[in-house]
Scaffold this active site. Sequence first.
Site, PDB file in Angstrom:
ATOM      1  N   SER A 119       0.815  -1.207   0.000  1.00  0.00           N
ATOM      2  CA  SER A 119       0.000   0.000   0.000  1.00  0.00           C
ATOM      3  C   SER A 119       0.850   1.258   0.000  1.00  0.00           C
ATOM      4  O   SER A 119       0.383   2.325  -0.401  1.00  0.00           O
ATOM      5  CB  SER A 119      -0.875   0.036   1.260  1.00  0.00           C
ATOM      6  OG  SER A 119      -1.685  -1.097   1.318  1.00  0.00           O
ATOM      7  N   HIS A 140      -1.028  -2.536  -7.343  1.00  0.00           N
ATOM      8  CA  HIS A 140      -1.775  -2.268  -6.107  1.00  0.00           C
ATOM      9  C   HIS A 140      -3.275  -2.365  -6.344  1.00  0.00           C
ATOM     10  O   HIS A 140      -3.892  -1.448  -6.908  1.00  0.00           O
ATOM     11  CB  HIS A 140      -1.384  -0.880  -5.581  1.00  0.00           C
ATOM     12  CG  HIS A 140      -1.999  -0.542  -4.266  1.00  0.00           C
ATOM     13  ND1 HIS A 140      -2.354   0.735  -3.909  1.00  0.00           N
ATOM     14  CD2 HIS A 140      -2.329  -1.319  -3.210  1.00  0.00           C
ATOM     15  CE1 HIS A 140      -2.872   0.724  -2.697  1.00  0.00           C
ATOM     16  NE2 HIS A 140      -2.871  -0.516  -2.256  1.00  0.00           N
ATOM     17  N   GLU A 152      -3.437   0.453  -9.124  1.00  0.00           N
ATOM     18  CA  GLU A 152      -2.309   1.370  -9.322  1.00  0.00           C
ATOM     19  C   GLU A 152      -1.101   0.538  -9.759  1.00  0.00           C
ATOM     20  O   GLU A 152      -0.745  -0.441  -9.088  1.00  0.00           O
ATOM     21  CB  GLU A 152      -1.983   2.122  -8.026  1.00  0.00           C
ATOM     22  CG  GLU A 152      -3.030   3.160  -7.636  1.00  0.00           C
ATOM     23  CD  GLU A 152      -2.718   3.864  -6.310  1.00  0.00           C
ATOM     24  OE1 GLU A 152      -3.047   5.052  -6.187  1.00  0.00           O
ATOM     25  OE2 GLU A 152      -2.158   3.225  -5.383  1.00  0.00           O
ATOM     26  N   ASN A 190      -3.693   6.191  -1.388  1.00  0.00           N
ATOM     27  CA  ASN A 190      -3.469   6.189   0.063  1.00  0.00           C
ATOM     28  C   ASN A 190      -2.817   7.479   0.554  1.00  0.00           C
ATOM     29  O   ASN A 190      -3.048   7.897   1.692  1.00  0.00           O
ATOM     30  CB  ASN A 190      -2.657   4.966   0.482  1.00  0.00           C
ATOM     31  CG  ASN A 190      -3.527   3.713   0.443  1.00  0.00           C
ATOM     32  OD1 ASN A 190      -4.750   3.809   0.548  1.00  0.00           O
ATOM     33  ND2 ASN A 190      -2.914   2.558   0.276  1.00  0.00           N
TER      34      ASN A 190
HETATM   35  N1  LIG Z   1      -6.290  -4.350   3.557  1.00  0.00           N
HETATM   36  C1  LIG Z   1      -6.386  -3.518   2.536  1.00  0.00           C
HETATM   37  O1  LIG Z   1      -7.379  -2.780   2.392  1.00  0.00           O
HETATM   38  C2  LIG Z   1      -5.288  -3.480   1.506  1.00  0.00           C
HETATM   39  C3  LIG Z   1      -5.561  -2.896   0.257  1.00  0.00           C
HETATM   40  C4  LIG Z   1      -4.570  -2.903  -0.729  1.00  0.00           C
HETATM   41  C5  LIG Z   1      -3.310  -3.430  -0.454  1.00  0.00           C
HETATM   42  N2  LIG Z   1      -3.069  -3.976   0.778  1.00  0.00           N
HETATM   43  C6  LIG Z   1      -1.732  -4.563   1.010  1.00  0.00           C
HETATM   44  O2  LIG Z   1      -1.839  -5.971   0.808  1.00  0.00           O
HETATM   45  C7  LIG Z   1      -0.885  -6.642   1.648  1.00  0.00           C
HETATM   46  C8  LIG Z   1      -1.618  -7.658   2.510  1.00  0.00           C
HETATM   47  O3  LIG Z   1      -2.626  -6.983   3.250  1.00  0.00           O
HETATM   48  P1  LIG Z   1      -3.926  -7.732   3.791  1.00  0.00           P
HETATM   49  O4  LIG Z   1      -4.894  -6.675   4.132  1.00  0.00           O
HETATM   50  O5  LIG Z   1      -4.306  -8.846   2.879  1.00  0.00           O
HETATM   51  O6  LIG Z   1      -3.340  -8.323   5.174  1.00  0.00           O
HETATM   52  P2  LIG Z   1      -3.842  -9.528   6.075  1.00  0.00           P
HETATM   53  O7  LIG Z   1      -3.431  -9.195   7.468  1.00  0.00           O
HETATM   54  O8  LIG Z   1      -5.256  -9.877   5.788  1.00  0.00           O
HETATM   55  O9  LIG Z   1      -2.932 -10.742   5.508  1.00  0.00           O
HETATM   56  C9  LIG Z   1      -1.538 -10.730   5.616  1.00  0.00           C
HETATM   57  C10 LIG Z   1      -0.960 -12.045   5.125  1.00  0.00           C
HETATM   58  O10 LIG Z   1       0.461 -12.022   5.337  1.00  0.00           O
HETATM   59  C11 LIG Z   1       0.857 -13.247   5.923  1.00  0.00           C
HETATM   60  N3  LIG Z   1       2.059 -13.009   6.712  1.00  0.00           N
HETATM   61  C12 LIG Z   1       2.146 -12.408   7.923  1.00  0.00           C
HETATM   62  N4  LIG Z   1       3.442 -12.397   8.325  1.00  0.00           N
HETATM   63  C13 LIG Z   1       4.144 -13.006   7.352  1.00  0.00           C
HETATM   64  C14 LIG Z   1       5.522 -13.318   7.188  1.00  0.00           C
HETATM   65  N5  LIG Z   1       6.414 -12.990   8.135  1.00  0.00           N
HETATM   66  N6  LIG Z   1       5.904 -13.958   6.043  1.00  0.00           N
HETATM   67  C15 LIG Z   1       5.000 -14.277   5.082  1.00  0.00           C
HETATM   68  N7  LIG Z   1       3.679 -14.020   5.200  1.00  0.00           N
HETATM   69  C16 LIG Z   1       3.273 -13.391   6.316  1.00  0.00           C
HETATM   70  C17 LIG Z   1      -0.326 -13.655   6.787  1.00  0.00           C
HETATM   71  O11 LIG Z   1      -0.271 -15.040   7.058  1.00  0.00           O
HETATM   72  C18 LIG Z   1      -1.504 -13.284   5.886  1.00  0.00           C
HETATM   73  O12 LIG Z   1      -1.723 -14.321   4.935  1.00  0.00           O
HETATM   74  C19 LIG Z   1      -0.172  -5.550   2.447  1.00  0.00           C
HETATM   75  O13 LIG Z   1       1.022  -5.191   1.779  1.00  0.00           O
HETATM   76  C20 LIG Z   1      -1.176  -4.393   2.415  1.00  0.00           C
HETATM   77  O14 LIG Z   1      -0.584  -3.137   2.588  1.00  0.00           O
HETATM   78  C21 LIG Z   1      -4.026  -4.029   1.751  1.00  0.00           C
END
Ligand SMILES: NC(=O)c1ccc[n+]([C@@H]2O[C@H](COP(=O)([O-])OP(=O)(O)OC[C@H]3O[C@@H](n4cnc5c(N)ncnc54)[C@H](O)[C@@H]3O)[C@@H](O)[C@H]2O)c1
Length: 282
Positions: A119, A140, A152, A190
Amino acid sequence: MTIKRVGIIGSGIMGSGIAEVAAKAGHEVVLRSRQQASADAMVASLEKSLAKQVDRGKLEAADRDATLSRVTATHDLHALRDCDLIVESVVEDLSVKKELFKELDLLVNDGCILATNTSTLPVVEMAVVTERPERVCGVHFFNPAPMMSLVEIIRPLTASDETIASVTEFAEACGKKPVEVKDRAGFIVNALLFPYLNNAVRMLENQTASRDHIDEAMKGGCNFPMGPLALLDLVGLDTSVAILDALYDEFRDPNYATAPALRRMVAAGHLGRKSGKGFYDY
Ligand SMILES: NC(=O)c1ccc[n+]([C@@H]2O[C@H](COP(=O)([O-])OP(=O)(O)OC[C@H]3O[C@@H](n4cnc5c(N)ncnc54)[C@H](O)[C@@H]3O)[C@@H](O)[C@H]2O)c1
């Protein structure tokens, strides 16, 4: 390069959504989570989501079956070897992402593009730990990925035009509207959205208005589909703190300085929808 086989890493909110989008668009998808059980759970939740769409008449049963037949789930990173594109969507932590990029670089085919769904984090820092910085970029997606039209495309200084063209074509093939943006914390959305969300938490902290009135005001006054506090719960409060910290780190703008209440909620395990409790109960 036309992208056919896509690896998705991370079984959280975003990994599951991106997997659904890519598989429905006709790509072969390999889902990877550290635990096989989590990877299998992603497939189960994809099955559920597609079944709902069939029930509502939005998807043919044959398309559901074809989509599912294109998806495999694994805990083994080596299963991603033959992918044309890998999109990592693991926790928003630069050191975790850099380690993953280093590892992937050693095991995937030379032509494979490595992309991050970060993000806010600097994509160039993930690029330079690999031997293929020209084939690393950001892709993204927005939450929930199956519903949100924007992607993005983040261009770090190191990325080649071919890489950006291939991932742009991939996003379009997924039915999304890609916009290209330079590698700058928060990219477009963001960087503009999070000062607003953060200031909504401050307003709640100051008892300027109640939770419900803050959310109602932004829905009714700006025609936003949801209020800022409900949106923070959807994003995940831990992810939101990571996003604000990365923005503050880059710009030192006080609007990006995480509201203390947000950090305390994360410390308490109140992460929003995914933990069942945030500004609202789920
Ligand atoms: N939540 C949102 O609205 C959103 C939107 C766009 C992008 N993102 C980005 O997407 C990515 C994931 O976000 P999310 O919301 O799906 O998070 P989430 O917390 O739902 O999932 C995170 C994932 O990462 C894994 N994880 C945690 N620690 C780890 C490690 N040390 N090694 C490997 N895997 C590990 C977890 O097991 C889980 O599967 C982030 O980079 C976030 O910034 C999030």
